[in-house]
Design a protein around this motif. Structure first.
Motif, PDB file in Angstrom:
ATOM      1  N   SER A 141      -1.171   4.441  -6.975  1.00 27.18           N
ATOM      2  CA  SER A 141      -2.340   3.112  -6.317  1.00 27.18           C
ATOM      3  C   SER A 141      -4.061   3.502  -6.616  1.00 27.18           C
ATOM      4  CB  SER A 141      -2.557   3.542  -4.967  1.00 27.18           C
ATOM      5  OG  SER A 141      -3.504   4.987  -4.166  1.00 27.18           O
ATOM      6  N   GLY A 142      -4.986   2.256  -6.335  1.00 30.14           N
ATOM      7  CA  GLY A 142      -6.086   2.814  -6.829  1.00 30.14           C
ATOM      8  C   GLY A 142      -6.752   1.939  -5.659  1.00 30.14           C
ATOM      9  N   HIS A 143      -8.462   2.220  -5.321  1.00 26.77           N
ATOM     10  CA  HIS A 143      -9.291   2.282  -4.046  1.00 26.77           C
ATOM     11  C   HIS A 143     -10.571   2.237  -5.225  1.00 26.77           C
ATOM     12  CE1 HIS A 143      -5.941   2.127  -2.041  1.00 26.77           C
ATOM     13  NE2 HIS A 143      -5.456   3.097  -2.411  1.00 26.77           N
ATOM     14  N   VAL A 144     -11.119   1.339  -4.479  1.00 24.73           N
ATOM     15  CA  VAL A 144     -12.760   1.366  -4.442  1.00 24.73           C
ATOM     16  C   VAL A 144     -13.635   1.353  -3.427  1.00 24.73           C
ATOM     17  CG1 VAL A 144     -13.251  -0.777  -5.840  1.00 24.73           C
ATOM     18  CG2 VAL A 144     -14.187   1.132  -6.757  1.00 24.73           C
ATOM     19  N   ASN A 145     -15.001   1.717  -2.985  1.00 23.18           N
ATOM     20  CA  ASN A 145     -16.004   1.022  -2.120  1.00 23.18           C
ATOM     21  C   ASN A 145     -17.150   0.681  -2.227  1.00 23.18           C
ATOM     22  OD1 ASN A 145     -16.898   3.405  -2.211  1.00 23.18           O
ATOM     23  ND2 ASN A 145     -17.015   4.677  -0.355  1.00 23.18           N
ATOM     24  N   LEU A 146     -18.193   0.266  -1.711  1.00 21.81           N
ATOM     25  CA  LEU A 146     -19.104  -0.663  -2.206  1.00 21.81           C
ATOM     26  C   LEU A 146     -20.089   0.677  -2.646  1.00 21.81           C
ATOM     27  CD1 LEU A 146     -19.741  -2.568   1.368  1.00 21.81           C
ATOM     28  CD2 LEU A 146     -19.597  -3.386  -1.143  1.00 21.81           C
ATOM     29  N   LYS A 147     -20.053   1.818  -2.255  1.00 21.20           N
ATOM     30  CA  LYS A 147     -20.974   2.429  -3.233  1.00 21.20           C
ATOM     31  C   LYS A 147     -20.605   3.126  -4.584  1.00 21.20           C
ATOM     32  CE  LYS A 147     -23.212   4.646   0.999  1.00 21.20           C
ATOM     33  NZ  LYS A 147     -23.366   6.553   1.686  1.00 21.20           N
ATOM     34  N   GLY A 148     -18.991   2.682  -4.910  1.00 21.49           N
ATOM     35  CA  GLY A 148     -18.470   3.145  -6.607  1.00 21.49           C
ATOM     36  C   GLY A 148     -17.330   4.054  -6.472  1.00 21.49           C
ATOM     37  N   ASN A 149     -17.137   4.724  -5.297  1.00 23.30           N
ATOM     38  CA  ASN A 149     -16.938   5.718  -4.950  1.00 23.30           C
ATOM     39  C   ASN A 149     -14.889   5.244  -5.423  1.00 23.30           C
ATOM     40  OD1 ASN A 149     -15.560   7.995  -4.741  1.00 23.30           O
ATOM     41  ND2 ASN A 149     -15.159   8.256  -2.191  1.00 23.30           N
ATOM     42  N   ALA A 150     -14.741   5.728  -6.569  1.00 24.32           N
ATOM     43  CA  ALA A 150     -13.038   5.099  -6.972  1.00 24.32           C
ATOM     44  C   ALA A 150     -12.310   6.121  -6.766  1.00 24.32           C
ATOM     45  CB  ALA A 150     -13.189   4.956  -8.264  1.00 24.32           C
ATOM     46  N   SER A 151     -11.240   6.234  -6.228  1.00 28.78           N
ATOM     47  CA  SER A 151      -9.974   6.943  -5.532  1.00 28.78           C
ATOM     48  C   SER A 151      -8.552   6.420  -6.442  1.00 28.78           C
ATOM     49  CB  SER A 151      -9.438   6.518  -4.016  1.00 28.78           C
ATOM     50  OG  SER A 151     -10.900   7.307  -3.663  1.00 28.78           O
ATOM     51  N   GLY A 152      -7.912   7.806  -6.811  1.00 23.60           N
ATOM     52  CA  GLY A 152      -6.505   6.698  -7.366  1.00 23.60           C
ATOM     53  C   GLY A 152      -5.524   8.286  -6.813  1.00 23.60           C
ATOM     54  N   THR A 153      -3.870   7.314  -6.980  1.00 21.13           N
ATOM     55  CA  THR A 153      -2.806   8.430  -6.184  1.00 21.13           C
ATOM     56  C   THR A 153      -1.528   8.187  -7.075  1.00 21.13           C
ATOM     57  OG1 THR A 153      -3.867   8.319  -4.094  1.00 21.13           O
ATOM     58  CG2 THR A 153      -1.294   9.199  -4.484  1.00 21.13           C
ATOM     59  N   VAL A 154      -1.118   9.230  -7.229  1.00 22.91           N
ATOM     60  CA  VAL A 154      -0.179   9.012  -8.056  1.00 22.91           C
ATOM     61  C   VAL A 154       1.008  10.062  -7.254  1.00 22.91           C
ATOM     62  CG1 VAL A 154      -0.128  10.956 -10.131  1.00 22.91           C
ATOM     63  CG2 VAL A 154       1.433   9.508 -10.101  1.00 22.91           C
ATOM     64  N   ALA A 155       2.248   9.029  -6.858  1.00 23.38           N
ATOM     65  CA  ALA A 155       3.296   9.948  -5.889  1.00 23.38           C
ATOM     66  C   ALA A 155       5.184   9.614  -6.441  1.00 23.38           C
ATOM     67  CB  ALA A 155       3.135   9.960  -4.426  1.00 23.38           C
ATOM     68  N   VAL A 156       5.555  10.727  -5.890  1.00 17.84           N
ATOM     69  CA  VAL A 156       7.474  10.680  -6.212  1.00 17.84           C
ATOM     70  C   VAL A 156       7.852  11.444  -5.191  1.00 17.84           C
ATOM     71  CG1 VAL A 156       7.443  12.462  -7.563  1.00 17.84           C
ATOM     72  CG2 VAL A 156       9.032  10.797  -7.980  1.00 17.84           C
ATOM     73  N   SER A 157       8.997  10.667  -4.647  1.00 20.43           N
ATOM     74  CA  SER A 157      10.065  11.667  -3.789  1.00 20.43           C
ATOM     75  C   SER A 157      11.350  12.074  -5.091  1.00 20.43           C
ATOM     76  CB  SER A 157      10.263   9.958  -2.677  1.00 20.43           C
ATOM     77  OG  SER A 157      11.360   9.151  -3.026  1.00 20.43           O
ATOM     78  N   LEU A 158      11.109  13.706  -4.050  1.00 20.70           N
ATOM     79  CA  LEU A 158      12.111  14.132  -4.644  1.00 20.70           C
ATOM     80  C   LEU A 158      13.888  14.291  -4.203  1.00 20.70           C
ATOM     81  CD1 LEU A 158       9.828  17.455  -5.328  1.00 20.70           C
ATOM     82  CD2 LEU A 158      10.412  15.591  -6.998  1.00 20.70           C
ATOM     83  N   THR A 159      13.779  13.897  -2.964  1.00 20.50           N
ATOM     84  CA  THR A 159      14.525  13.270  -2.486  1.00 20.50           C
ATOM     85  C   THR A 159      14.463  12.879  -1.239  1.00 20.50           C
ATOM     86  OG1 THR A 159      14.194  15.223  -0.172  1.00 20.50           O
ATOM     87  CG2 THR A 159      14.788  16.274  -2.103  1.00 20.50           C
ATOM     88  N   ASP A 160      15.112  12.424  -0.160  1.00 22.73           N
ATOM     89  CA  ASP A 160      15.246  12.104   1.114  1.00 22.73           C
ATOM     90  C   ASP A 160      14.026  12.027   2.185  1.00 22.73           C
ATOM     91  OD1 ASP A 160      17.061   9.798  -0.462  1.00 22.73           O
ATOM     92  OD2 ASP A 160      18.808  10.177   0.668  1.00 22.73           O
ATOM     93  N   HIS A 161      13.733  13.284   1.349  1.00 26.71           N
ATOM     94  CA  HIS A 161      12.995  13.674   2.798  1.00 26.71           C
ATOM     95  C   HIS A 161      11.681  14.263   2.453  1.00 26.71           C
ATOM     96  CE1 HIS A 161      14.913  12.303   6.214  1.00 26.71           C
ATOM     97  NE2 HIS A 161      15.839  12.915   5.742  1.00 26.71           N
ATOM     98  N   VAL A 162      11.904  15.060   0.617  1.00 27.93           N
ATOM     99  CA  VAL A 162      10.346  15.567   0.618  1.00 27.93           C
ATOM    100  C   VAL A 162       9.788  14.741  -0.676  1.00 27.93           C
ATOM    101  CG1 VAL A 162      10.015  17.530  -0.917  1.00 27.93           C
ATOM    102  CG2 VAL A 162      11.901  18.046   1.237  1.00 27.93           C
TER     103      VAL A 162
END
Length: 254
Positions: A45-66
């Protein structure tokens, strides 16, 4: 229920503008909300606001619950203004997720994590050549956070923008202990501060293509400690995209 979510998001947005008028040396990033269902899924994911704060996320599910996730953000705002603010922040977390409800349209996630960052705020005044610095505040900081995510997907598809779209909406509540590891006022070491932030965040996602969604996020932060510099004052109000891939729409193996 969907209408109630929009009402809450609108109230949060209004409050965020009020809180956003205060000055703070800390700007929160967008909470990660992968909303996993099964093992083997990935999330970007990637997000940005009006002040130019850019955020990015990477994630993975290792099991059916973790699951594991990494989150980073950067901002460089107001270079040619009276206040120039810069910050970077990186964090990682491990969490638990599960589907809930009879129809399994709801998802609950709980994450705990740790982060590091640096912020610098400069007071400037215009000169003949450029802006010159007349005061500065700088901090190195770390954070420990606990976050709970909840989301729900609408039963049917909505007719939007010439097609039928899947819509889901949710809430993330993050509690973060943020503490200065070093702090300088006008390049002189000063007393360090720490605070406990409570951050209610509301998000809505609309499917653009399979797995790809447009996300609107709004929220605010509340500081428990009445500090001079490390305090609440920067809201969360962003637009972004999120992409789930892997087995996100599949079924569990028997």
């Amino acid at each position: 229920m969907l209408k109630n979510h929009y009402l809450v998001a609108f109230v949060a947005l209004s409050v965020s503008f009020i809180f956003g008028s205060c000055s703070s040396i800390y700007m929160p990033n967008v909470p990660a909300t992968p909303m996993f269902r099964h093992q083997g899924e990935g999330y970007l994911s990637g997000h940005v606001n009006l002040k130019g704060n850019a955020s990015g996320t990477v994630a993975v599910s290792l099991t059916d619950h973790v699951a594991l996730l990494g989150n980073a953000s950067t901002v460089n705002h107001g270079r040619e203004s009276n206040t120039h603010f810069r910050q970077w922040l990186a964090e990682g977390a491990v969490g638990y997720f599960t589907e809930i409800g009879k129809s399994k349209r709801q998802i609950l996630e709980i994450y705990g994590g740790y982060g590091l960052g640096n912020s610098r705020e400069l007071d400037q005044r215009a000169s003949i050549r450029d802006y010159e610095v007349v005061g500065n505040r700088k901090m190195d900081f770390d954070k420990i956070f606990l976050q709970v995510n909840y989301s729900s997907t609408t039963k049917g598809r909505l007719n939007l923008f010439g097609g039928k779209r899947v819509l889901n909406y949710g809430t993330a509540i993050r509690v973060s202990r943020v503490g200065m590891t070093d702090f300088w006022l006008d390049d002189v070491q000063a007393d360090k501060e720490e605070n406990l932030f409570i951050e209610p965040v509301f998000f809505t996602r609309m499917e653009l293509l399979k797995g790809l969604q447009l996300q609107y996020t709004t929220g605010f932060n509340i500081g428990v400690v009445n500090n001079s510099y490390l305090k609440a004052g920067n809201s969360i109000f962003t637009l972004g995209v999120a992409y789930n891939f892997g087995r996100a729409t599949g079924k569990k193996k028997k």
